[in-house]
Design an enzyme around this catalytic site. Sequence first.
Site, PDB file in Angstrom:
ATOM      1  N   ALA A 117       0.869  -1.174   0.000  1.00  0.00           N
ATOM      2  CA  ALA A 117       0.000   0.000   0.000  1.00  0.00           C
ATOM      3  C   ALA A 117       0.903   1.219   0.000  1.00  0.00           C
ATOM      4  O   ALA A 117       2.044   1.169   0.476  1.00  0.00           O
ATOM      5  CB  ALA A 117      -0.931   0.011   1.203  1.00  0.00           C
ATOM      6  N   SER A 118       0.405   2.317  -0.540  1.00  0.00           N
ATOM      7  CA  SER A 118       1.262   3.486  -0.754  1.00  0.00           C
ATOM      8  C   SER A 118       1.580   4.260   0.510  1.00  0.00           C
ATOM      9  O   SER A 118       2.663   4.812   0.654  1.00  0.00           O
ATOM     10  CB  SER A 118       0.612   4.434  -1.770  1.00  0.00           C
ATOM     11  N   THR A 119       0.636   4.326   1.456  1.00  0.00           N
ATOM     12  CA  THR A 119       0.828   5.153   2.650  1.00  0.00           C
ATOM     13  C   THR A 119       0.573   4.342   3.906  1.00  0.00           C
ATOM     14  O   THR A 119      -0.043   3.272   3.878  1.00  0.00           O
ATOM     15  CB  THR A 119      -0.115   6.373   2.646  1.00  0.00           C
ATOM     16  N   GLN A 143      -3.077   3.370   4.682  1.00  0.00           N
ATOM     17  CA  GLN A 143      -3.742   2.352   3.879  1.00  0.00           C
ATOM     18  C   GLN A 143      -3.396   0.952   4.376  1.00  0.00           C
ATOM     19  O   GLN A 143      -2.315   0.732   4.928  1.00  0.00           O
ATOM     20  CB  GLN A 143      -3.348   2.499   2.409  1.00  0.00           C
TER      21      GLN A 143
END
Length: 209
Positions: free
Chosen positions: A9-11, A14
Amino acid sequence: MLARMYLRASTDEQDATRALQELEDFAAERGLTIAATYIENESGAKLQRPELFRLLRDSRPGEILLIEQVDRLSRLTEADWQKLLAEIETKQVRIVARDLPTSWMLASPTDEFTGRMFKAINGMLLDMLAAVARKDYEDRRRRQAQGQARAKAEGRYKGKQEDVKRNKGIEAMLKEGKSYTQIQDVTKASRATVAKIAKRLKERATEAA
């Protein structure tokens, strides 16, 4: 046949494990044995992702790199995508994506000709989907920048808010001597976030000395 699952996940906000059960079910349906699962919260636009490269280091020729979608593996520039593909090719790992049906054949034993054909087709489609994922990333970044510029002009932009409660917990674990990996497992924070907080603690200690 052994597979290594990669979830990203990017962040930190998330859930990188969102597709875990779906991938486990997918692997079971095709008789794949999960050798290990690698999870991280890092941008797909970055080539240097610790868990992805740990997966590649652990992999043996003929094993499968199992992902939910191609954009979980790459939102990279063309140059970085080619570097990653070269590393994957060197390790002789096969990419199987749940959203790319042509890749599913690589999870099943085939004769040499059929295997080569599907590898070629799959490679072409992977390149196409990686390019689409990069364009989507750049489009979203551009829209975000436009929105931020508009909000700043109107005096509404506050920037990204720090997760104070989580970061205090990370500080406490660092003081207890916990490793970055242990902290990431508990907090789901990225390695970069843990490193940033560790640096902040070190700077405070230096100032107090």
